[in-house]
Design a protein around this motif. Structure first.
Motif, PDB file in Angstrom:
ATOM      1  N   GLY A  48      -2.173  -0.999   0.156  1.00 22.09           N
ATOM      2  CA  GLY A  48      -2.406  -1.324   1.561  1.00 22.09           C
ATOM      3  C   GLY A  48      -2.528  -2.808   1.832  1.00 22.09           C
ATOM      4  O   GLY A  48      -2.400  -3.258   2.973  1.00 22.09           O
ATOM      5  N   ALA A  49      -2.795  -3.595   0.789  1.00 23.70           N
ATOM      6  CA  ALA A  49      -2.938  -5.037   0.989  1.00 23.70           C
ATOM      7  C   ALA A  49      -1.588  -5.746   1.049  1.00 23.70           C
ATOM      8  O   ALA A  49      -1.500  -6.876   1.532  1.00 23.70           O
ATOM      9  N   ILE A  50      -0.529  -5.078   0.556  1.00 23.02           N
ATOM     10  CA  ILE A  50       0.768  -5.767   0.423  1.00 23.02           C
ATOM     11  C   ILE A  50       1.291  -6.240   1.779  1.00 23.02           C
ATOM     12  O   ILE A  50       1.567  -7.416   1.997  1.00 23.02           O
ATOM     13  N   GLY A  51       1.417  -5.264   2.695  1.00 18.87           N
ATOM     14  CA  GLY A  51       2.089  -5.539   3.962  1.00 18.87           C
ATOM     15  C   GLY A  51       1.377  -6.587   4.792  1.00 18.87           C
ATOM     16  O   GLY A  51       2.000  -7.533   5.300  1.00 18.87           O
ATOM     17  N   GLY A 101       4.192  -1.047   5.832  1.00 17.19           N
ATOM     18  CA  GLY A 101       5.137  -1.364   6.895  1.00 17.19           C
ATOM     19  C   GLY A 101       4.481  -2.008   8.102  1.00 17.19           C
ATOM     20  O   GLY A 101       4.976  -3.010   8.640  1.00 17.19           O
ATOM     21  N   SER A 102       3.343  -1.455   8.531  1.00 20.65           N
ATOM     22  CA  SER A 102       2.710  -1.974   9.740  1.00 20.65           C
ATOM     23  C   SER A 102       2.208  -3.395   9.538  1.00 20.65           C
ATOM     24  O   SER A 102       2.247  -4.209  10.464  1.00 20.65           O
ATOM     25  N   GLY A 103       1.736  -3.711   8.335  1.00 23.20           N
ATOM     26  CA  GLY A 103       1.283  -5.076   8.066  1.00 23.20           C
ATOM     27  C   GLY A 103       2.420  -6.074   8.226  1.00 23.20           C
ATOM     28  O   GLY A 103       2.277  -7.114   8.876  1.00 23.20           O
ATOM     29  N   VAL A 104       3.585  -5.739   7.629  1.00 25.61           N
ATOM     30  CA  VAL A 104       4.747  -6.627   7.753  1.00 25.61           C
ATOM     31  C   VAL A 104       5.197  -6.682   9.210  1.00 25.61           C
ATOM     32  O   VAL A 104       5.418  -7.767   9.774  1.00 25.61           O
ATOM     33  N   GLY A 105       5.311  -5.499   9.828  1.00 27.04           N
ATOM     34  CA  GLY A 105       5.830  -5.418  11.197  1.00 27.04           C
ATOM     35  C   GLY A 105       4.992  -6.214  12.184  1.00 27.04           C
ATOM     36  O   GLY A 105       5.526  -6.936  13.026  1.00 27.04           O
ATOM     37  N   ALA A 106       3.675  -6.104  12.089  1.00 27.61           N
ATOM     38  CA  ALA A 106       2.819  -6.804  13.051  1.00 27.61           C
ATOM     39  C   ALA A 106       2.863  -8.308  12.833  1.00 27.61           C
ATOM     40  O   ALA A 106       2.563  -9.081  13.752  1.00 27.61           O
ATOM     41  N   GLY A 107       3.239  -8.753  11.637  1.00 30.58           N
ATOM     42  CA  GLY A 107       3.370 -10.189  11.400  1.00 30.58           C
ATOM     43  C   GLY A 107       4.554 -10.812  12.128  1.00 30.58           C
ATOM     44  O   GLY A 107       4.522 -11.998  12.481  1.00 30.58           O
ATOM     45  N   LEU A 108       5.608 -10.002  12.376  1.00 35.15           N
ATOM     46  CA  LEU A 108       6.823 -10.567  12.985  1.00 35.15           C
ATOM     47  C   LEU A 108       6.579 -11.077  14.405  1.00 35.15           C
ATOM     48  O   LEU A 108       6.940 -12.222  14.711  1.00 35.15           O
ATOM     49  N   PRO A 109       5.982 -10.282  15.331  1.00 36.19           N
ATOM     50  CA  PRO A 109       5.713 -10.849  16.666  1.00 36.19           C
ATOM     51  C   PRO A 109       4.735 -12.029  16.605  1.00 36.19           C
ATOM     52  O   PRO A 109       4.866 -12.975  17.399  1.00 36.19           O
TER      53      PRO A 109
END
Lengths: 82, 404
Positions: free
Chosen positions: B24-27, B107-115
């Motif tokens: 869970g820490a990755i994203g 996925g959500s960790g990576v995704g939320a970083g984009l915006p």
């Protein structure tokens, strides 16, 4: 349940077939998508050559498909021949 | 040596806690790193706005962190809450809960970083639009968080519902449910981040289109969410359907395979649909006159990218609803598990590939709308060819289920 040698080999063949086709499908799927993406880009820039570009796209994808077909052949061999 | 059931339950809880926090820490770390990198680039471009940019970065990072905090909560609960009834089914449920949350947060960790990153970059170009960027970023990041929330819901249910009275099938079914939701959330989490990021980037280009960009972002992100919803549906079915009338073998392996087929196949479709949606948002900002045309090709491209996850869902349903003759033969179990693995892995590449083709076609419709017809045709032909390997995987999976 007792597992005999022959059965274990057959089970390994089934698992191998699943992994061969499953993992083998990843590369061509992504690769052919990249070809499609670049073909759309090229047609957007130069629509007159749409026919030529579509042909090139299909040839490129067909070659990129080959590893997927190898995986399919190996999976079918593992399932039904060995 | 024989290990007592109580020890298995503890073992599963601790291993689950490790998986939850470790995976869970990755994203979140990747997403926050992306936001910080973009913020640094933005500050070097416009040092005068550094205060606003840093503020934006911190708000964005805080949201990207949410997914990792969910994982921490689940890990701590697994460590200290003590797992209910002493049964091997409880052990399986706790391990499934840890995997669901850990994988699902990536996925959500990576995704939320984009915006967050794109909002920082946009702020360097349009410093006076700070409020608009914050709004768009918050909405986009919140939507990207949805798959992690699905994963957390499944993890809570696996931890706190008492499944121990059920049949032994539940051992495989609950573990499969956890894997299905965990893997299934990865693609949609990353995918929903693409339209959110491009909506923030688009706002910098066309400040007047803020509302429309948010609309298109929400449409695109909602479609990208579909594979995670498929995974959640299959996870619920695995948790709450009654399998006790099926023979324990090979049905146990089939239920695990059903979880893997939908979960893994959802990764590719989630990312692919997101790529198309991102290009849609970029296209709306690039050329406000062609929004209708861009929306049409975006939705068609996303729908085709969805196909591999539908194949995965189909194989899962076959594995769950097929009636199996009772057998202690090891071979029958291997075949159905391999079928699930084959379809799941085989769907990933085609989903991403279809999305890449759609991404390019969508962005070129926005630039050269006269060629809409030929671009749509080329996109569909290219996607159809890239779909073929997922179809091979489905054929092999069906052969493993019905022929061998």
């Amino acid at each position: 349940m007792a597992i005999e040698g022959a059965e274990l080999i057959k089970a390994a063949a089934f698992l191998g077939a699943g992994l061969a086709m499953g993992l083998g499908a990843i590369g061509p799927g992504v690769g052919e998508g990249m070809v499609g993406a670049k073909a759309c880009e090229a047609i957007g820039k130069n629509p007159e050559e749409a026919g030529l570009l579509t042909r090139t796209m299909l040839v490129g994808q067909a070659v990129s498909e080959s590893t997927g077909i190898y995986s399919l052949v190996v999976a079918l061999l593992l399932l039904f021949v060995v | 040596m024989s290990i007592e059931i109580e020890a298995w339950v503890k073992l599963a809880a601790f291993a689950g806690a490790g998986f939850s926090m470790g995976l869970g820490a990755i994203g979140a770390a990747v997403g926050e790193g992306y936001a910080a990198a973009k913020a640094n680039a933005a500050i070097s471009e416009k040092p005068d706005s550094s205060g606003d940019i840093v503020k934006m970065m911190l708000v964005g990072q805080a949201i990207a962190e949410t997914a990792a905090i969910f994982a921490l909560v689940i890990a701590v609960l697994l460590l200290f809450a003590g797992g209910g009834a002493v049964s091997i089914i409880t052990a399986s449920a706790l391990m499934g809960a840890g995997l669901s949350m850990g994988l699902g947060a990536i996925g959500s960790g990576v995704g939320a970083g984009l915006p967050a990153g794109q909002a920082c970059a946009g702020l360097a170009r349009q410093p006076e639009l700070s409020r608009n960027f914050t709004t768009t970023m918050l909405i986009g990041a919140a939507v990207s968080q949805t798959p992690a929330i699905f994963a957390m819901v499944i993890a809570f249910m696996l931890m706190f519902i008492n499944f121990a009275g059920g049949s032994l099938h539940m051992v495989a079914a609950l573990f499969g449910a956890g894997l299905c939701m965990g893997f299934g959330a990865i693609g949609s989490g990353v995918g929903s981040g693409f339209p959110a990021g491009e909506a923030c980037a688009g706002l910098a280009r066309q400040p007047a289109m803020g509302g429309q960009l948010t609309t298109n972002m929400l449409i695109g992100a909602a479609v990208s969410q579909t594979p995670a919803i498929f995974a959640m549906v299959v996870a619920f079915m695995l948790m709450f359907m009654n399998f006790s009338n099926l023979p324990l073998h090979p049905a146990s392996a089939a239920l695990l395979g059903a979880g893997l087929a939908t979960g893994l196949a959802a990764i590719g479709s989630g990312v692919g649909s997101g790529l198309a949606a991102g290009a849609g948002c970029e296209g709306w900002a690039r050329n406000p006159l062609t929004t209708g045309n861009v929306l049409v090709i975006m939705l068609v491209g996303q729908a085709v990218s969805q196909t591999p996850s539908i194949f995965g869902l189909l194989i899962s349903f076959v594995l769950m609803f097929k009636s199996y003759p009772a057998t202690e033969v090891f071979l029958a179990s291997t075949a159905v598990l391999s079928a699930g693995l084959c379809m799941g892995l085989g769907g990933i590449g085609s989903g991403v590939g279809n999305g890449m083709t759609a991404q390019s076609a969508v962005s070129w419709v926005a630039r050269n709308v006269e060629q809409e017809g030929v671009l749509m045709r080329t996109m569909l032909v290219g996607q159809a060819v890239s779909q073929s390997t997922a179809i091979y995987a489905m054929v092999i999976a069906l052969a493993l289920i019905f022929l061998v």
